[in-house]
Motif scaffolding. Sequence first.
Motif, PDB file in Angstrom:
ATOM      1  N   LEU A 109      60.517 -54.611  89.719  1.00  0.00           N
ATOM      2  CA  LEU A 109      59.568 -55.572  90.584  1.00  0.00           C
ATOM      3  C   LEU A 109      59.656 -56.848  90.837  1.00  0.00           C
ATOM      4  O   LEU A 109      58.647 -56.942  89.223  1.00  0.00           O
ATOM      5  CB  LEU A 109      58.744 -55.093  91.469  1.00  0.00           C
ATOM      6  CG  LEU A 109      59.134 -53.384  92.191  1.00  0.00           C
ATOM      7  CD1 LEU A 109      57.637 -53.204  92.333  1.00  0.00           C
ATOM      8  CD2 LEU A 109      59.872 -53.694  93.076  1.00  0.00           C
ATOM      9  N   VAL A 110      60.592 -58.143  90.611  1.00  0.00           N
ATOM     10  CA  VAL A 110      60.195 -59.471  89.793  1.00  0.00           C
ATOM     11  C   VAL A 110      59.893 -60.299  91.029  1.00  0.00           C
ATOM     12  O   VAL A 110      60.799 -60.001  91.902  1.00  0.00           O
ATOM     13  CB  VAL A 110      61.168 -59.642  89.427  1.00  0.00           C
ATOM     14  CG1 VAL A 110      60.645 -61.225  88.786  1.00  0.00           C
ATOM     15  CG2 VAL A 110      61.809 -59.331  88.321  1.00  0.00           C
ATOM     16  N   ILE A 111      58.452 -60.786  90.841  1.00  0.00           N
ATOM     17  CA  ILE A 111      58.399 -61.708  92.483  1.00  0.00           C
ATOM     18  C   ILE A 111      58.267 -63.166  91.812  1.00  0.00           C
ATOM     19  O   ILE A 111      57.683 -63.053  90.653  1.00  0.00           O
ATOM     20  CB  ILE A 111      56.700 -61.646  92.603  1.00  0.00           C
ATOM     21  CG1 ILE A 111      56.485 -59.998  92.733  1.00  0.00           C
ATOM     22  CG2 ILE A 111      56.276 -62.560  93.575  1.00  0.00           C
ATOM     23  CD1 ILE A 111      55.060 -59.602  93.884  1.00  0.00           C
ATOM     24  N   GLU A 112      59.412 -64.214  92.191  1.00  0.00           N
ATOM     25  CA  GLU A 112      59.691 -65.255  91.501  1.00  0.00           C
ATOM     26  C   GLU A 112      58.685 -66.341  92.890  1.00  0.00           C
ATOM     27  O   GLU A 112      59.124 -66.157  93.953  1.00  0.00           O
ATOM     28  CB  GLU A 112      60.651 -65.618  91.669  1.00  0.00           C
ATOM     29  CG  GLU A 112      61.477 -64.714  90.642  1.00  0.00           C
ATOM     30  CD  GLU A 112      63.158 -65.184  90.377  1.00  0.00           C
ATOM     31  OE1 GLU A 112      63.527 -65.953  91.516  1.00  0.00           O
ATOM     32  OE2 GLU A 112      64.098 -64.353  89.123  1.00  0.00           O
ATOM     33  N   LYS A 113      58.411 -67.645  92.184  1.00  0.00           N
ATOM     34  CA  LYS A 113      57.599 -68.240  92.915  1.00  0.00           C
ATOM     35  C   LYS A 113      58.483 -69.697  93.424  1.00  0.00           C
ATOM     36  O   LYS A 113      59.500 -70.034  92.822  1.00  0.00           O
ATOM     37  CB  LYS A 113      55.921 -68.600  92.987  1.00  0.00           C
ATOM     38  CG  LYS A 113      55.252 -67.559  92.516  1.00  0.00           C
ATOM     39  CD  LYS A 113      53.809 -68.008  92.570  1.00  0.00           C
ATOM     40  CE  LYS A 113      52.779 -67.161  91.798  1.00  0.00           C
ATOM     41  NZ  LYS A 113      51.512 -67.700  91.613  1.00  0.00           N
TER      42      LYS A 113
END
Length: 71
Positions: A67-71
């Motif tokens: 799970l990768v959260i990019e801003k």
Amino acid sequence: MIKFILSVVVILALIGGAVQFVSTEESWALLVNKEAALSSIQNGAMTIYEFIKDLVSNADQIKGVDLVIEK
């Protein structure tokens, strides 16, 4: 909570064929076969238990998900 449990019992009995609807020209009736109701409830509960048990046991096998959260 009691209404939910009672609803589940009634649904399992209906699915198992324990409740029959009989109508005549003068009246309507629901007939309940107690032995069929008991066996359909037991079979349905065991099926639900086995399904949930398989879901929980298969949850440990999920690997490689990032799970990768990019801003």
